[in-house]
Every structure is written in structure tokens, then in C-alpha cells.
Design a protein around this motif. Sequence first.
Motif, PDB file in Angstrom:
ATOM      1  N   ASP A  24     -10.635  -9.903 -27.034  1.00 37.55           N
ATOM      2  CA  ASP A  24      -9.621 -10.965 -27.028  1.00 37.55           C
ATOM      3  C   ASP A  24      -8.765 -10.860 -28.296  1.00 37.55           C
ATOM      4  O   ASP A  24      -9.051 -11.511 -29.306  1.00 37.55           O
ATOM      5  CB  ASP A  24     -10.307 -12.327 -26.955  1.00 37.55           C
ATOM      6  CG  ASP A  24      -9.342 -13.463 -26.662  1.00 37.55           C
ATOM      7  OD1 ASP A  24      -8.138 -13.294 -26.925  1.00 37.55           O
ATOM      8  OD2 ASP A  24      -9.791 -14.519 -26.183  1.00 37.55           O
ATOM      9  N   PRO A  25      -7.699 -10.054 -28.265  1.00 35.54           N
ATOM     10  CA  PRO A  25      -6.864  -9.852 -29.455  1.00 35.54           C
ATOM     11  C   PRO A  25      -6.257 -11.133 -30.012  1.00 35.54           C
ATOM     12  O   PRO A  25      -6.111 -11.275 -31.233  1.00 35.54           O
ATOM     13  CB  PRO A  25      -5.772  -8.885 -28.956  1.00 35.54           C
ATOM     14  CG  PRO A  25      -6.401  -8.173 -27.802  1.00 35.54           C
ATOM     15  CD  PRO A  25      -7.290  -9.195 -27.147  1.00 35.54           C
ATOM     16  N   ASP A  26      -5.874 -12.069 -29.140  1.00 38.21           N
ATOM     17  CA  ASP A  26      -5.308 -13.337 -29.635  1.00 38.21           C
ATOM     18  C   ASP A  26      -6.346 -14.117 -30.429  1.00 38.21           C
ATOM     19  O   ASP A  26      -6.051 -14.683 -31.493  1.00 38.21           O
ATOM     20  CB  ASP A  26      -4.798 -14.187 -28.476  1.00 38.21           C
ATOM     21  CG  ASP A  26      -3.525 -13.630 -27.874  1.00 38.21           C
ATOM     22  OD1 ASP A  26      -2.897 -12.763 -28.505  1.00 38.21           O
ATOM     23  OD2 ASP A  26      -3.150 -14.068 -26.768  1.00 38.21           O
ATOM     24  N   LEU A  27      -7.566 -14.147 -29.919  1.00 36.14           N
ATOM     25  CA  LEU A  27      -8.650 -14.817 -30.631  1.00 36.14           C
ATOM     26  C   LEU A  27      -8.926 -14.117 -31.955  1.00 36.14           C
ATOM     27  O   LEU A  27      -9.164 -14.773 -32.983  1.00 36.14           O
ATOM     28  CB  LEU A  27      -9.910 -14.828 -29.761  1.00 36.14           C
ATOM     29  CG  LEU A  27     -11.157 -15.483 -30.366  1.00 36.14           C
ATOM     30  CD1 LEU A  27     -10.923 -16.969 -30.603  1.00 36.14           C
ATOM     31  CD2 LEU A  27     -12.372 -15.266 -29.464  1.00 36.14           C
ATOM     32  N   ALA A  28      -8.881 -12.793 -31.949  1.00 39.22           N
ATOM     33  CA  ALA A  28      -9.117 -12.026 -33.181  1.00 39.22           C
ATOM     34  C   ALA A  28      -8.077 -12.348 -34.239  1.00 39.22           C
ATOM     35  O   ALA A  28      -8.402 -12.551 -35.419  1.00 39.22           O
ATOM     36  CB  ALA A  28      -9.111 -10.528 -32.873  1.00 39.22           C
ATOM     37  N   GLY A  29      -6.806 -12.409 -33.825  1.00 33.56           N
ATOM     38  CA  GLY A  29      -5.751 -12.727 -34.783  1.00 33.56           C
ATOM     39  C   GLY A  29      -5.896 -14.112 -35.358  1.00 33.56           C
ATOM     40  O   GLY A  29      -5.718 -14.333 -36.558  1.00 33.56           O
ATOM     41  N   LEU A  30      -6.234 -15.083 -34.498  1.00 34.45           N
ATOM     42  CA  LEU A  30      -6.411 -16.462 -34.952  1.00 34.45           C
ATOM     43  C   LEU A  30      -7.597 -16.571 -35.898  1.00 34.45           C
ATOM     44  O   LEU A  30      -7.502 -17.187 -36.972  1.00 34.45           O
ATOM     45  CB  LEU A  30      -6.610 -17.376 -33.741  1.00 34.45           C
ATOM     46  CG  LEU A  30      -6.829 -18.868 -34.025  1.00 34.45           C
ATOM     47  CD1 LEU A  30      -5.629 -19.445 -34.749  1.00 34.45           C
ATOM     48  CD2 LEU A  30      -7.079 -19.623 -32.720  1.00 34.45           C
ATOM     49  N   TRP A  31      -8.725 -15.972 -35.525  1.00 36.13           N
ATOM     50  CA  TRP A  31      -9.937 -16.065 -36.349  1.00 36.13           C
ATOM     51  C   TRP A  31      -9.741 -15.377 -37.696  1.00 36.13           C
ATOM     52  O   TRP A  31     -10.081 -15.944 -38.739  1.00 36.13           O
ATOM     53  CB  TRP A  31     -11.119 -15.441 -35.603  1.00 36.13           C
ATOM     54  CG  TRP A  31     -12.406 -15.528 -36.365  1.00 36.13           C
ATOM     55  CD1 TRP A  31     -13.205 -16.625 -36.509  1.00 36.13           C
ATOM     56  CD2 TRP A  31     -13.035 -14.479 -37.107  1.00 36.13           C
ATOM     57  NE1 TRP A  31     -14.309 -16.324 -37.284  1.00 36.13           N
ATOM     58  CE2 TRP A  31     -14.226 -15.012 -37.664  1.00 36.13           C
ATOM     59  CE3 TRP A  31     -12.720 -13.141 -37.335  1.00 36.13           C
ATOM     60  CZ2 TRP A  31     -15.090 -14.249 -38.447  1.00 36.13           C
ATOM     61  CZ3 TRP A  31     -13.578 -12.378 -38.113  1.00 36.13           C
ATOM     62  CH2 TRP A  31     -14.757 -12.936 -38.662  1.00 36.13           C
ATOM     63  N   ARG A  32      -9.191 -14.171 -37.693  1.00 37.06           N
ATOM     64  CA  ARG A  32      -9.033 -13.458 -38.971  1.00 37.06           C
ATOM     65  C   ARG A  32      -7.988 -14.113 -39.864  1.00 37.06           C
ATOM     66  O   ARG A  32      -8.112 -14.069 -41.099  1.00 37.06           O
ATOM     67  CB  ARG A  32      -8.695 -11.981 -38.724  1.00 37.06           C
ATOM     68  CG  ARG A  32      -9.910 -11.162 -38.293  1.00 37.06           C
ATOM     69  CD  ARG A  32      -9.709  -9.682 -38.520  1.00 37.06           C
ATOM     70  NE  ARG A  32     -10.937  -8.953 -38.252  1.00 37.06           N
ATOM     71  CZ  ARG A  32     -11.243  -8.384 -37.086  1.00 37.06           C
ATOM     72  NH1 ARG A  32     -10.380  -8.463 -36.076  1.00 37.06           N
ATOM     73  NH2 ARG A  32     -12.379  -7.739 -36.915  1.00 37.06           N
ATOM     74  N   THR A  33      -6.970 -14.708 -39.272  1.00 33.90           N
ATOM     75  CA  THR A  33      -5.997 -15.436 -40.090  1.00 33.90           C
ATOM     76  C   THR A  33      -6.667 -16.601 -40.799  1.00 33.90           C
ATOM     77  O   THR A  33      -6.459 -16.833 -41.997  1.00 33.90           O
ATOM     78  CB  THR A  33      -4.842 -15.950 -39.209  1.00 33.90           C
ATOM     79  OG1 THR A  33      -4.119 -14.839 -38.680  1.00 33.90           O
ATOM     80  CG2 THR A  33      -3.884 -16.824 -40.019  1.00 33.90           C
ATOM     81  N   GLU A  34      -7.488 -17.339 -40.064  1.00 31.55           N
ATOM     82  CA  GLU A  34      -8.191 -18.485 -40.644  1.00 31.55           C
ATOM     83  C   GLU A  34      -9.172 -18.046 -41.717  1.00 31.55           C
ATOM     84  O   GLU A  34      -9.214 -18.620 -42.819  1.00 31.55           O
ATOM     85  CB  GLU A  34      -8.918 -19.247 -39.534  1.00 31.55           C
ATOM     86  CG  GLU A  34      -9.687 -20.463 -40.021  1.00 31.55           C
ATOM     87  CD  GLU A  34     -10.378 -21.191 -38.882  1.00 31.55           C
ATOM     88  OE1 GLU A  34     -11.618 -21.184 -38.820  1.00 31.55           O
ATOM     89  OE2 GLU A  34      -9.662 -21.770 -38.043  1.00 31.55           O
ATOM     90  N   VAL A  35      -9.976 -17.024 -41.423  1.00 35.35           N
ATOM     91  CA  VAL A  35     -10.992 -16.570 -42.376  1.00 35.35           C
ATOM     92  C   VAL A  35     -10.338 -15.955 -43.617  1.00 35.35           C
ATOM     93  O   VAL A  35     -10.826 -16.128 -44.738  1.00 35.35           O
ATOM     94  CB  VAL A  35     -11.954 -15.568 -41.709  1.00 35.35           C
ATOM     95  CG1 VAL A  35     -12.921 -14.980 -42.741  1.00 35.35           C
ATOM     96  CG2 VAL A  35     -12.736 -16.250 -40.594  1.00 35.35           C
TER      97      VAL A  35
END
Length: 306
Positions: A24-35
Motif C-alpha cells: 500500500d504505497p499511499d499508506l507507506a507515504g503517510l506513515w513514513r511522513t508521520e514517523v
Amino acid sequence: MDVGALLLRCEIVAGRIDGILLADPDLAGLWRTEVALLEAAASVGLEGERISTAGMVMRLTSNLAIEEESRTTEMALRMLSVLKRPGNIFNAPVETMGRIEAAASPVGQARDETDRLDDRELALVVDEGRRWAHFPILAGWRAAAVYAFRSRRESPAAERLVFMAVEGAARHLIGLSPVPSAPPPDDGDAQAAILMRASAGWILAPSVAMARNGLRIWSPLSGIESFLDAASRALSQDLGQLGTLRHELSRLDKVVAGVSGRSRMGDLVALLRKQPVVSSAMVRDRASAAGQRWRSSRSWRRPAAS
């Protein structure tokens, strides 16, 4: 639990997170941005300076950061640029290490040139990480330890960036994480750091792990058991957080499904899925482009007058 068991536990949970993000690339982008935001703030905090993620964002969007925070925020934003786009440290060791050292240097403090590592030593740091690439977390730890020893522990913040750059590159090397994006041409620019999409392969954020469940000391030359214990707890929490983020993405999809007519909500949601942190200018440009496409489509469909 002994060190080997702790390491295995960390790698298993990290592997599960990696698999979910790859699907899930969208989830990956959101999670890594937050972290990445949390890690930049926490890493600066471990250096004795306090800055919130909100402070970093507000400094750029509204210039509301107080004067005492401005230099601390600048350092955090430089680190954020490396966290979001570390590049591949195995392919470009000297260049990547140079970016890391520059990002981790306290603003306004000159570095002692006599203690700077030469290119050969920087390459040796990365080589140590490559040797242990089949265990990405251990690879990051070993590279950070070698850097700590050779630099005489001059910059713990740089050690943590080394850890994340090597851990992410190791995951790509063994076929897990995708190819990381190259650093942006305006690397170090605060506006670019806060707004650019995260494109990295790391899973474990060390500063966040050590600060989340009671503050622990970062020391790659010792204390690996304490680090792995904190990492294990943090990774388990991150695994649960992915469910929450997926729910938020689903809510956005439901919002889009409920709009009709000429609403630009769908375009805004599409932007937020790809770019979790946006500026008003980005939203305006996206809406303008969408409006032009809509008008073009209407003009093309309009039947000719009889």
C-alpha cells in the motif's frame, strides 16, 4: 530475553510492517511522513533541545515559531530532509554520509575539522553496514557503532541518521523495500523538507523508539540489549498504528464517494493521499489544474451546434 531473541523479534515485526507498506504505497507515504517528523523532533530532543512537530510545521506555514526555537527547528528540518530522502547509502556512501553530517550539525556551531572523517573512513562505516545487510536492524546498529567509534562520538544525531540510512538501504539490498528516491536538488531547503513526499526504506526510527516508552540512552558502542528492547516495543506499536492510518485513508475515500457535481474534494483527497503535508499554494495549484482539465473535458464533449 537475550540479545539474539530480541533482534529476531524486532526483525520479524519490522518485516511485517515492511510487507504492509509495500502493498500500500499511499499508506507507506503517510506513515513514513508521520514517523519522519516524529524522529526529527525526537532526535533533536535527545541532543538537549526541545521542538515539537507542530512547531516545525508552523514555522514554515505561519512563521509562528518563537525565536528561541528557530535554530532548533532549522536543525530538525535539515534532518527531516535526510530522513525523507536518504538515497541509497550503499551506492553513494561518501555523498550520503556528507549529507548526514551536514544535517546533524547544530546550527551556528562550527565543527572541529581535525575530527572530521575522511572519505576512506566514511566508506568503512558503510561497508560495515553492508556486511550485516541480511539483518537490517543489526546492519544499521553496526554502521552507527563504527561511525561513533571513528568520530569519537562527536555527533550522536548523525549516528542515528546513519542507522536509518543503512537500515533502509539494507532492506532494499535484500529485496524488501523499493528503490529509494534520490535526494532533492534543493536538499536542505526547509520548505522542501516539510512538503516533499517521503521516499525511503527504513522501518525503525531509533529516537522515537527510545523516547516513546520512557527515555533511554542512545549508545551504539554499548547497550544494544536496551535498544532492542525499546525497538521491539516501538515496532509493535507502529504495527498497530498502521491500522489507524488505514482507517483514516478509508474515511477519506468515503468523503470522496459522497461528493458530487463540480466539487474539488476528490482532487484534494487524491493530493493528500500522495502528499500528507501540503501548503495552501499546493492546494490552489492542484485545484486550478483540476478545473482546467474539467473545462477541457466539457468543451470536448459539447456537441456542435446544428
